[in-house]
Enzyme design. Structure first.
Site, mmCIF file in Angstrom:
data_model
loop_
_atom_site.group_PDB
_atom_site.id
_atom_site.type_symbol
_atom_site.label_atom_id
_atom_site.label_comp_id
_atom_site.label_asym_id
_atom_site.label_seq_id
_atom_site.Cartn_x
_atom_site.Cartn_y
_atom_site.Cartn_z
ATOM 1 N N PHE A 149 0.808 -1.218 0.000
ATOM 2 C CA PHE A 149 0.000 0.000 0.000
ATOM 3 C C PHE A 149 0.844 1.273 0.000
ATOM 4 O O PHE A 149 0.840 2.052 -0.969
ATOM 5 C CB PHE A 149 -0.944 -0.047 1.193
ATOM 6 C CG PHE A 149 -1.655 1.234 1.513
ATOM 7 C CD1 PHE A 149 -2.312 1.937 0.520
ATOM 8 C CD2 PHE A 149 -1.678 1.729 2.807
ATOM 9 C CE1 PHE A 149 -2.983 3.124 0.801
ATOM 10 C CE2 PHE A 149 -2.347 2.898 3.110
ATOM 11 C CZ PHE A 149 -2.992 3.606 2.103
ATOM 12 N N THR A 186 2.286 -10.199 0.883
ATOM 13 C CA THR A 186 1.031 -9.476 1.155
ATOM 14 C C THR A 186 0.737 -8.439 0.079
ATOM 15 O O THR A 186 -0.367 -7.907 0.023
ATOM 16 C CB THR A 186 1.081 -8.763 2.529
ATOM 17 O OG1 THR A 186 2.176 -7.838 2.540
ATOM 18 C CG2 THR A 186 1.254 -9.761 3.665
ATOM 19 N N GLY A 187 1.709 -8.129 -0.768
ATOM 20 C CA GLY A 187 1.525 -7.125 -1.809
ATOM 21 C C GLY A 187 0.648 -7.620 -2.943
ATOM 22 O O GLY A 187 0.379 -8.818 -3.076
ATOM 23 N N ILE A 192 13.231 -9.771 0.600
ATOM 24 C CA ILE A 192 14.188 -8.902 1.284
ATOM 25 C C ILE A 192 15.139 -9.686 2.188
ATOM 26 O O ILE A 192 16.219 -9.196 2.529
ATOM 27 C CB ILE A 192 13.487 -7.798 2.102
ATOM 28 C CG1 ILE A 192 12.551 -8.402 3.157
ATOM 29 C CG2 ILE A 192 12.762 -6.828 1.193
ATOM 30 C CD1 ILE A 192 12.008 -7.382 4.149
ATOM 31 N N TYR A 206 4.459 -7.948 16.531
ATOM 32 C CA TYR A 206 4.640 -6.927 15.497
ATOM 33 C C TYR A 206 5.282 -5.673 16.095
ATOM 34 O O TYR A 206 6.260 -5.137 15.549
ATOM 35 C CB TYR A 206 3.301 -6.569 14.859
ATOM 36 C CG TYR A 206 3.389 -5.406 13.894
ATOM 37 C CD1 TYR A 206 3.958 -5.569 12.631
ATOM 38 C CD2 TYR A 206 2.931 -4.138 14.253
ATOM 39 C CE1 TYR A 206 4.071 -4.506 11.751
ATOM 40 C CE2 TYR A 206 3.038 -3.069 13.375
ATOM 41 C CZ TYR A 206 3.603 -3.257 12.130
ATOM 42 O OH TYR A 206 3.718 -2.192 11.261
ATOM 43 N N LYS A 254 9.155 -3.825 15.337
ATOM 44 C CA LYS A 254 9.380 -2.426 14.970
ATOM 45 C C LYS A 254 10.283 -1.724 15.988
ATOM 46 O O LYS A 254 11.124 -0.889 15.622
ATOM 47 C CB LYS A 254 8.040 -1.702 14.833
ATOM 48 C CG LYS A 254 7.214 -2.174 13.636
ATOM 49 C CD LYS A 254 7.940 -1.958 12.329
ATOM 50 C CE LYS A 254 7.109 -2.312 11.118
ATOM 51 N NZ LYS A 254 7.806 -2.062 9.843
#
Length: 339
Positions: free
Chosen positions: A21, A45-46, A73, A160, A164
Protein backbone atom coordinates in the site's frame (compact mmCIF):
# COMPACT_ATOMS: atom_id res chain seq x y z
CA UNK A 1 -0.75 12.26 -7.26
CA UNK A 2 0.29 15.85 -6.64
CA UNK A 3 4.06 16.45 -6.68
CA UNK A 4 4.38 17.12 -2.96
CA UNK A 5 8.04 18.12 -2.98
CA UNK A 6 9.72 18.88 -6.28
CA UNK A 7 12.99 16.98 -6.37
CA UNK A 8 15.68 19.14 -7.95
CA UNK A 9 17.92 16.17 -8.70
CA UNK A 10 17.29 12.76 -10.26
CA UNK A 11 18.24 10.02 -7.79
CA UNK A 12 18.47 6.25 -8.06
CA UNK A 13 16.02 4.84 -5.50
CA UNK A 14 15.68 1.35 -4.04
CA UNK A 15 12.14 0.76 -2.75
CA UNK A 16 11.08 -2.37 -0.84
CA UNK A 17 7.50 -3.59 -0.49
CA UNK A 18 6.57 -1.87 -3.76
CA UNK A 19 3.48 -4.03 -4.30
CA UNK A 20 2.19 -2.93 -0.91
CA UNK A 21 0.00 0.00 0.00
CA UNK A 22 2.34 2.77 1.18
CA UNK A 23 5.33 1.83 -0.98
CA UNK A 24 3.22 1.77 -4.15
CA UNK A 25 2.15 5.34 -3.41
CA UNK A 26 5.78 6.33 -2.84
CA UNK A 27 6.76 4.76 -6.17
CA UNK A 28 3.84 6.53 -7.85
CA UNK A 29 5.10 9.88 -6.56
CA UNK A 30 8.71 9.17 -7.59
CA UNK A 31 7.72 8.10 -11.10
CA UNK A 32 5.72 11.32 -11.54
CA UNK A 33 8.77 13.23 -10.32
CA UNK A 34 10.97 11.68 -13.05
CA UNK A 35 13.09 9.55 -10.72
CA UNK A 36 14.88 6.22 -11.32
CA UNK A 37 13.44 3.37 -9.25
CA UNK A 38 14.46 -0.19 -8.51
CA UNK A 39 11.52 -1.79 -6.70
CA UNK A 40 11.17 -5.18 -5.00
CA UNK A 41 8.40 -7.26 -3.44
CA UNK A 42 7.79 -10.98 -2.94
CA UNK A 43 3.97 -10.67 -2.97
CA UNK A 44 3.63 -12.16 0.50
CA UNK A 45 1.03 -9.48 1.16
CA UNK A 46 1.53 -7.12 -1.81
CA UNK A 47 -0.72 -7.00 -4.86
CA UNK A 48 0.19 -7.52 -8.51
CA UNK A 49 -2.42 -4.87 -9.36
CA UNK A 50 -0.25 -2.23 -7.66
CA UNK A 51 2.74 -3.14 -9.81
CA UNK A 52 0.57 -3.16 -12.93
CA UNK A 53 -0.67 0.32 -11.99
CA UNK A 54 2.89 1.61 -11.48
CA UNK A 55 4.06 0.22 -14.81
CA UNK A 56 1.14 1.97 -16.48
CA UNK A 57 2.03 5.28 -14.79
CA UNK A 58 5.66 4.91 -15.86
CA UNK A 59 4.70 4.63 -19.54
CA UNK A 60 3.40 8.20 -19.43
CA UNK A 61 6.53 9.49 -17.67
CA UNK A 62 9.38 8.51 -20.01
CA UNK A 63 11.93 10.60 -18.12
CA UNK A 64 11.60 8.23 -15.16
CA UNK A 65 12.48 4.56 -14.95
CA UNK A 66 10.65 1.89 -12.97
CA UNK A 67 12.14 -1.59 -12.75
CA UNK A 68 10.42 -4.18 -10.58
CA UNK A 69 11.84 -7.44 -9.26
CA UNK A 70 10.01 -10.27 -7.51
CA UNK A 71 12.48 -10.81 -4.69
CA UNK A 72 12.59 -11.53 -0.96
CA UNK A 73 14.19 -8.90 1.28
CA UNK A 74 15.63 -11.70 3.44
CA UNK A 75 17.83 -12.74 0.50
CA UNK A 76 20.71 -10.43 1.39
CA UNK A 77 22.88 -11.26 -1.63
CA UNK A 78 19.97 -10.48 -3.95
CA UNK A 79 19.31 -7.21 -2.16
CA UNK A 80 22.98 -6.26 -2.51
CA UNK A 81 22.87 -7.09 -6.21
CA UNK A 82 19.66 -5.18 -6.95
CA UNK A 83 20.49 -2.07 -4.90
CA UNK A 84 23.92 -1.59 -6.47
CA UNK A 85 24.19 1.92 -7.88
CA UNK A 86 21.28 3.25 -5.82
CA UNK A 87 21.67 6.38 -3.74
CA UNK A 88 18.67 6.19 -1.42
CA UNK A 89 16.65 3.35 0.11
CA UNK A 90 13.05 3.56 1.29
CA UNK A 91 12.27 0.36 3.18
CA UNK A 92 8.55 -0.36 3.49
CA UNK A 93 8.43 -4.16 3.21
CA UNK A 94 7.07 -5.89 6.31
CA UNK A 95 4.62 -8.49 7.50
CA UNK A 96 2.02 -6.20 9.03
CA UNK A 97 -0.94 -6.59 11.40
CA UNK A 98 -0.93 -7.03 15.16
CA UNK A 99 -3.35 -10.02 15.09
CA UNK A 100 -1.29 -11.77 12.42
CA UNK A 101 1.88 -11.30 14.49
CA UNK A 102 0.19 -12.86 17.52
CA UNK A 103 -0.71 -15.86 15.35
CA UNK A 104 2.59 -15.97 13.42
CA UNK A 105 5.36 -14.49 15.61
CA UNK A 106 8.24 -16.36 13.93
CA UNK A 107 7.17 -15.30 10.43
CA UNK A 108 6.75 -11.74 11.66
CA UNK A 109 10.25 -11.68 13.14
CA UNK A 110 11.81 -13.27 10.05
CA UNK A 111 10.33 -10.71 7.68
CA UNK A 112 10.43 -7.62 9.86
CA UNK A 113 13.72 -7.99 11.74
CA UNK A 114 15.88 -10.32 9.63
CA UNK A 115 14.56 -8.62 6.50
CA UNK A 116 15.40 -5.21 7.92
CA UNK A 117 18.96 -6.20 8.76
CA UNK A 118 19.28 -7.66 5.28
CA UNK A 119 18.39 -4.27 3.78
CA UNK A 120 20.83 -2.49 6.10
CA UNK A 121 23.56 -4.89 5.03
CA UNK A 122 22.74 -4.25 1.37
CA UNK A 123 22.99 -0.53 2.03
CA UNK A 124 26.29 -0.98 3.84
CA UNK A 125 27.74 -3.18 1.09
CA UNK A 126 26.86 -0.59 -1.55
CA UNK A 127 27.77 2.45 0.56
CA UNK A 128 24.19 3.77 0.52
CA UNK A 129 24.11 6.10 3.51
CA UNK A 130 20.47 7.20 3.54
CA UNK A 131 17.87 4.60 4.51
CA UNK A 132 14.35 5.68 5.44
CA UNK A 133 12.28 2.91 7.00
CA UNK A 134 8.75 2.32 8.21
CA UNK A 135 8.35 2.00 11.94
CA UNK A 136 5.00 2.05 13.75
CA UNK A 137 3.03 3.76 16.49
CA UNK A 138 2.68 0.27 18.00
CA UNK A 139 6.09 0.80 19.65
CA UNK A 140 4.33 2.98 22.24
CA UNK A 141 2.74 -0.17 23.64
CA UNK A 142 0.91 0.22 26.95
CA UNK A 143 2.03 3.80 27.57
CA UNK A 144 -1.15 5.74 28.46
CA UNK A 145 0.36 9.16 27.82
CA UNK A 146 -1.26 11.32 25.14
CA UNK A 147 -0.20 12.73 22.83
CA UNK A 148 2.58 10.28 22.03
CA UNK A 149 6.08 11.76 22.01
CA UNK A 150 9.02 9.85 20.58
CA UNK A 151 11.07 9.54 23.77
CA UNK A 152 8.26 8.07 25.92
CA UNK A 153 7.35 4.50 24.99
CA UNK A 154 5.80 1.72 27.04
CA UNK A 155 5.87 -2.06 27.05
CA UNK A 156 5.09 -3.43 23.59
CA UNK A 157 1.93 -5.55 23.37
CA UNK A 158 2.50 -7.74 20.30
CA UNK A 159 5.26 -9.44 18.30
CA UNK A 160 4.64 -6.93 15.50
CA UNK A 161 5.30 -4.02 17.87
CA UNK A 162 8.40 -5.81 19.16
CA UNK A 163 9.83 -6.13 15.64
CA UNK A 164 9.38 -2.43 14.97
CA UNK A 165 10.97 -1.50 18.30
CA UNK A 166 13.91 -3.82 17.54
CA UNK A 167 14.33 -2.20 14.13
CA UNK A 168 14.67 1.20 15.74
CA UNK A 169 17.42 -0.15 18.03
CA UNK A 170 19.28 -1.62 15.04
CA UNK A 171 18.87 1.62 13.08
CA UNK A 172 20.43 3.57 15.93
CA UNK A 173 23.28 1.05 16.15
CA UNK A 174 24.00 1.12 12.40
CA UNK A 175 23.93 4.91 12.42
CA UNK A 176 26.54 4.96 15.17
CA UNK A 177 28.70 2.03 14.07
CA UNK A 178 28.77 2.64 10.32
CA UNK A 179 28.07 6.38 10.02
CA UNK A 180 24.87 5.70 8.11
CA UNK A 181 21.90 8.06 7.90
CA UNK A 182 18.94 5.99 9.03
CA UNK A 183 15.58 7.65 9.67
CA UNK A 184 12.51 5.84 11.02
CA UNK A 185 8.91 6.91 10.52
CA UNK A 186 6.39 5.83 13.14
CA UNK A 187 3.18 5.60 11.13
CA UNK A 188 -0.14 6.25 12.85
CA UNK A 189 -2.92 4.34 11.03
CA UNK A 190 -2.13 5.18 7.42
CA UNK A 191 -5.05 4.83 5.00
CA UNK A 192 -6.11 5.74 1.49
CA UNK A 193 -6.78 4.54 -2.06
CA UNK A 194 -5.52 1.11 -3.13
CA UNK A 195 -5.32 -0.18 0.44
CA UNK A 196 -6.33 -3.84 0.43
CA UNK A 197 -9.95 -4.25 1.69
CA UNK A 198 -9.84 -8.05 1.68
CA UNK A 199 -8.61 -10.77 3.99
CA UNK A 200 -8.57 -11.50 7.70
CA UNK A 201 -5.99 -8.79 8.40
CA UNK A 202 -7.39 -5.99 6.25
CA UNK A 203 -7.12 -2.47 7.67
CA UNK A 204 -10.33 -1.15 9.16
CA UNK A 205 -11.10 1.70 6.73
CA UNK A 206 -11.00 -0.20 3.41
CA UNK A 207 -12.57 -3.20 5.12
CA UNK A 208 -15.59 -1.23 6.34
CA UNK A 209 -15.99 0.53 3.02
CA UNK A 210 -15.88 -2.81 1.20
CA UNK A 211 -18.41 -4.37 3.55
CA UNK A 212 -20.87 -1.50 3.20
CA UNK A 213 -20.53 -1.57 -0.59
CA UNK A 214 -21.35 -5.28 -0.48
CA UNK A 215 -24.38 -4.70 1.75
CA UNK A 216 -22.74 -6.32 4.76
CA UNK A 217 -22.70 -4.92 8.31
CA UNK A 218 -19.25 -3.92 9.64
CA UNK A 219 -18.09 -4.93 13.10
CA UNK A 220 -16.41 -2.63 15.61
CA UNK A 221 -13.98 -4.03 18.18
CA UNK A 222 -14.95 -2.78 21.63
CA UNK A 223 -17.60 -0.11 22.27
CA UNK A 224 -16.45 2.20 19.50
CA UNK A 225 -14.87 4.82 21.75
CA UNK A 226 -11.40 3.53 20.83
CA UNK A 227 -9.62 6.34 19.00
CA UNK A 228 -6.80 6.66 16.53
CA UNK A 229 -4.79 9.37 14.78
CA UNK A 230 -5.76 8.42 11.22
CA UNK A 231 -3.30 9.64 8.61
CA UNK A 232 -3.96 9.84 4.86
CA UNK A 233 -1.36 8.10 2.69
CA UNK A 234 -0.17 11.28 0.93
CA UNK A 235 1.13 12.45 4.30
CA UNK A 236 3.20 9.27 4.62
CA UNK A 237 4.60 9.80 1.11
CA UNK A 238 5.52 13.38 2.02
CA UNK A 239 7.30 12.21 5.18
CA UNK A 240 9.32 9.61 3.28
CA UNK A 241 10.45 12.12 0.67
CA UNK A 242 11.36 14.75 3.25
CA UNK A 243 13.28 12.18 5.31
CA UNK A 244 15.11 11.03 2.18
CA UNK A 245 16.41 14.48 1.30
CA UNK A 246 16.91 16.22 4.66
CA UNK A 247 20.40 17.45 5.40
CA UNK A 248 19.78 17.86 9.13
CA UNK A 249 22.22 15.53 10.86
CA UNK A 250 20.16 15.65 14.04
CA UNK A 251 17.57 13.49 12.21
CA UNK A 252 19.97 10.61 11.59
CA UNK A 253 19.34 7.59 13.80
CA UNK A 254 16.04 9.06 14.97
CA UNK A 255 12.41 7.98 14.66
CA UNK A 256 9.54 10.38 14.00
CA UNK A 257 5.79 10.33 14.52
CA UNK A 258 3.94 10.62 11.21
CA UNK A 259 0.31 11.55 11.77
CA UNK A 260 -2.13 14.47 11.75
CA UNK A 261 -2.44 15.29 15.47
CA UNK A 262 -6.15 14.47 15.27
CA UNK A 263 -8.08 11.96 17.39
CA UNK A 264 -11.00 10.12 15.77
CA UNK A 265 -13.07 7.45 17.51
CA UNK A 266 -14.11 4.28 15.69
CA UNK A 267 -17.76 5.32 16.10
CA UNK A 268 -17.04 8.66 14.43
CA UNK A 269 -15.00 6.96 11.72
CA UNK A 270 -17.77 4.51 10.95
CA UNK A 271 -20.32 7.33 10.82
CA UNK A 272 -18.14 9.29 8.38
CA UNK A 273 -17.73 6.28 6.10
CA UNK A 274 -21.37 5.22 6.22
CA UNK A 275 -22.74 8.70 5.58
CA UNK A 276 -20.09 9.34 2.93
CA UNK A 277 -21.18 6.29 0.93
CA UNK A 278 -24.85 7.16 1.43
CA UNK A 279 -24.22 10.63 0.00
CA UNK A 280 -22.73 9.00 -3.12
CA UNK A 281 -25.55 6.46 -3.42
CA UNK A 282 -28.74 6.74 -1.38
CA UNK A 283 -29.31 3.02 -1.92
CA UNK A 284 -26.47 2.39 0.55
CA UNK A 285 -28.42 2.75 3.81
CA UNK A 286 -27.32 4.38 7.04
CA UNK A 287 -26.90 1.32 9.27
CA UNK A 288 -25.78 0.55 12.81
CA UNK A 289 -22.52 -1.37 13.14
CA UNK A 290 -22.16 -4.56 15.16
CA UNK A 291 -19.94 -4.62 18.25
CA UNK A 292 -17.67 -7.33 19.61
CA UNK A 293 -14.95 -7.75 22.24
CA UNK A 294 -11.89 -5.50 22.26
CA UNK A 295 -9.08 -7.05 20.21
CA UNK A 296 -5.98 -8.50 21.91
CA UNK A 297 -2.80 -6.48 21.41
CA UNK A 298 -4.64 -3.24 20.60
CA UNK A 299 -4.42 -0.04 22.60
CA UNK A 300 -7.42 2.05 23.59
CA UNK A 301 -6.33 5.47 22.39
CA UNK A 302 -3.63 6.90 20.17
CA UNK A 303 -2.72 10.48 19.29
CA UNK A 304 0.60 11.76 17.99
CA UNK A 305 2.70 14.77 18.77
CA UNK A 306 4.46 15.64 15.49
CA UNK A 307 6.61 18.53 16.73
CA UNK A 308 9.83 16.59 16.19
CA UNK A 309 8.96 15.78 12.57
CA UNK A 310 7.97 19.40 11.98
CA UNK A 311 11.28 20.65 13.36
CA UNK A 312 13.74 18.18 11.80
CA UNK A 313 11.93 17.00 8.65
CA UNK A 314 9.80 20.06 7.89
CA UNK A 315 6.82 17.68 7.92
CA UNK A 316 3.28 18.95 8.21
CA UNK A 317 0.23 16.94 7.11
CA UNK A 318 -1.18 17.95 3.74
CA UNK A 319 -4.48 16.13 4.14
CA UNK A 320 -6.48 15.95 7.37
CA UNK A 321 -8.41 12.86 8.44
CA UNK A 322 -11.90 13.94 7.31
CA UNK A 323 -10.56 15.03 3.92
CA UNK A 324 -8.73 11.75 3.49
CA UNK A 325 -11.77 9.70 4.50
CA UNK A 326 -13.88 11.52 1.92
CA UNK A 327 -11.31 10.92 -0.83
CA UNK A 328 -10.89 7.26 0.14
CA UNK A 329 -14.62 6.56 0.25
CA UNK A 330 -15.03 8.14 -3.18
CA UNK A 331 -12.12 6.10 -4.59
CA UNK A 332 -13.48 2.74 -3.45
CA UNK A 333 -17.01 3.70 -4.51
CA UNK A 334 -15.80 4.47 -8.03
CA UNK A 335 -13.71 1.30 -8.17
CA UNK A 336 -16.73 -0.77 -7.19
CA UNK A 337 -18.80 0.82 -9.93
CA UNK A 338 -16.18 -0.17 -12.53
CA UNK A 339 -16.78 -3.86 -11.83
Amino acid sequence: MELIVKLEKKYNWFITGAAGFVASHICDYLIRNNQNIIAVDNFLTGLQSNIDYLKEVSTSHPESSFNFYNADICDTEKMIELSKGCEKIIHQAALGSVPRSIKLPVDTHQNNVNGFISILEAARANNIKRVVYASSSSVYGDSPKLPKVEYETGKVLSPYAATKAINEVYADAYTSAYKMELIGLRYFNIFGPRQNPNGAYAAVIPKWIGQLLEGDTPTINGDGTTSRDFCYVDNAVLANILASITSKKEAYGEAFNIACEEQTSLNTLYDMINKGLNSLDENIPITEALYRDFRQGDIKHSLANISKAKKLLNYSPMVLAHEGISATVEYFFKEKRKL
